[in-house]
Design an enzyme around this catalytic site. Sequence first.
Site, mmCIF file in Angstrom:
data_model
loop_
_atom_site.group_PDB
_atom_site.id
_atom_site.type_symbol
_atom_site.label_atom_id
_atom_site.label_comp_id
_atom_site.label_asym_id
_atom_site.label_seq_id
_atom_site.Cartn_x
_atom_site.Cartn_y
_atom_site.Cartn_z
ATOM 1 C CG ASP A 1 2.800 0.289 5.315
ATOM 2 O OD1 ASP A 1 2.446 0.842 6.358
ATOM 3 O OD2 ASP A 1 3.916 -0.233 5.148
ATOM 4 C CG HIS B 1 6.986 2.441 4.161
ATOM 5 N ND1 HIS B 1 5.800 2.077 4.771
ATOM 6 C CD2 HIS B 1 7.458 3.502 4.861
ATOM 7 C CE1 HIS B 1 5.571 2.883 5.787
ATOM 8 N NE2 HIS B 1 6.556 3.754 5.848
ATOM 9 C CB SER C 1 6.107 5.219 8.989
ATOM 10 O OG SER C 1 5.113 5.925 8.305
#
Length: 781
Positions: A153, A238, A562
């Site tokens: 990421d 995230h 994403s």
Amino acid sequence: MSSLALGGYDIHRSYCYIFYLLVGVFLAENNICFSAKVYVVYMGTTTGEDPLDVWRQHHQMLAVVHAGSMEQAQASHVYSYKHGFRGFAAKLTDQQASQIAQMPGVVSVFPNMKRRLHTTHSWDFMGLMGEESMEIPGFSTKNQVNIIVGFIDTVHKSFSFAVFVYPGIWPESPSFSDIGMPPAPAKWKGQCESGEAFNASSCNRKVIGARYYMSGYEAEEDIVETVSFRSPRDSSGHGSHTASTAAGRYVANMNYRGLAAGGARGGAPMARIAVYKTCWDSGCYDVDLLAAFDDAIRDGVHILSLSLGPEAPQGDYFSDAISIGSFHATSRGILVVASAGNEGNEGSVTNLAPWMFTIAASSTDRDFTSEIVLGDGANFTGESLSLCKMNASARIISASEAYAGYFTPYQSSYCLESSLNSTKARGKVLVCRHAESSTESKLRKSMVVKEAGGVGMILVDEPGKDVAIPFVIPSAVVGKKTGNKILSYISHTSKAISKIFPAKTVLGSEPAPRVAAFSSKGPNALNPEILKPDVTAPGLNIIAAWSPAVGKMQFNILSGTSMACPHVTGIATLIKAVHPSWSPSAIKSAIMTTATALDKNHKPITVDPKGRRGNAFDYGSGFLNPRKVLSPGLIYDAQPIDYTVFLCSIGYDEKSLHLVTRDNSKCSQKLPAPSDLNYPSITVPNLKGNFSVTRSVTNVGKPRSIYKAVVSSPVGVTVTVAPERLIFNSYGQKINFTVHFKLTSPPKGYGFGYLSWKNGKLRVTSPLVVQVAPSDMGLMR
């Protein structure tokens, strides 16, 4: 030039390095000095050299441009890449970088760039029921415990926060429980790297690997004291969100503050997770990203999931860290799944390499809405995650009426920082605007209104009207049409009032799926012969695991490509579990050729915000259909040599190829067209009269089977296929066919159609995308 040898240099190489050393001394003696920055020096495929020799060689190369000083060479060195590919990162001046680019064995030298990032009703929506098994009728996916998924990421521009995040993982989340899981696969070579608030025991039988990279970040940034968790730990949410979407365990009661409540799991709940954290406070850098690729290849991951990408327009493949890393991963049999980007415009899609699997974002049939009631009884709904409550109706005004100081009414209508007069805004609901393509935080606008004394906000944002935001006051996002009706009511009413109700979960919204407005679109700006994106998957308002370091929450709702990327990663993991010998391109083909271009009502998929009919530039081959991927019938397979031929077809010469592949690859005298790569979609961007492409399909269905071609031709083009029937006698048999395109009446722009190989209920479908060459516009043939 020949590649560099390690552990000893031949005479030719020795003379070369003596020459470059003399040049370096000359530059040093003449005090040529420029500010240094980090560069990546890419040197192609690794050839099994000893890692210590690789490290020494890189220092010797750097010493050449530092006037022979080994001390300066070592000080400038950042990373050596030695497992999946060759190269290094170092602090160099532009002049030094130019020198190294001319050295033997160097493919490319490029600056260290920052990257940006581009869940659970979604699985039920796609037809996958169950808790831990995620079984697909007719197949066992129990082997997923032997499949390792790596997650890389970088920095995420969230639609609600618009801030940088620090990905990683929160291993204590229930989504990453290892209860009932066997030990890690014996072939796993990765490690659990200790750091701040994270040690070896933080990993378990679910999260079997975790690393972090910040040498590239530290080399570029002057101040690094603000970094949160110098370790693989997730301080933003995230990383945990994407990992749990793809491979999270079943959680009985996942919810976001009561919204979206219910059982949730990832696509492959029993698969293993390995995390490679590459992003920090101000962003993430190519040199760290390449180090993560290098380790992931060596560690033994089977699939890599990248919710990140370059900004459009994307550069040359071998000057792009993600293209480089994924090329070598794919060559080692690792499927690389990546997000398409969140720019939303035509031609803005990135991660364009044909060896990558590029994913667009779309909706499910679930919305999070707040009801808006006006004083005249009119009722509207807007998207929101705000659970704040208004006890009574309040005056509603346009934010332009509350302008303050040096701001004009127009500027204040966007609810910018310090733009609102608290005397005029206090106690009122404000109607604010959001500029299209703006990166300004929508969440922050609600804070600005609250700070000015406002009690509610209606945000007019046409492209983002379906993205739910966790506003800090009663608020909702509406489109232009609804916004204009509300503003008309305000302008025609002396004391207009309104009330905004808390958000609620709504199931069964239609049409569904829809391509999200923010999802980046084709055509492919680098090589239009390759259709991108490849498929679309759920990426709008997805709930998944979160880091309690942010908001003290275990779960959160996010939107973006994403979020779409790990949905495909999860399904690819199930395919790998059932068909462990399949290549990355075979897995990609199975997903692409079984995707659908129809919504749940069997109507063409539409595109937000205006509901126009979608096409292959919006969704590639279509919306992910997990129930069909394990039995695709036929696959379009491609091996590393096929990508080498593709590179020849787009202009790479043998010298460049040898540096990348380190083998005896050659470009043939008669090169195929780029459109001839054995890809599951077919694009002809420059049709002149007549053109043909070839494809090869492999039978992975019943040994004896017959497939018949069904064609829907793009407007103005006649498409025929030879042969029209494919007759297979064995499993694994390959048959070639040719698709002929003939221009009949020149269309405007691109035309879209499809080719489908039909066998009973099986359909193996490829989108057809055609554009007429400019010289043939207006000509009839």
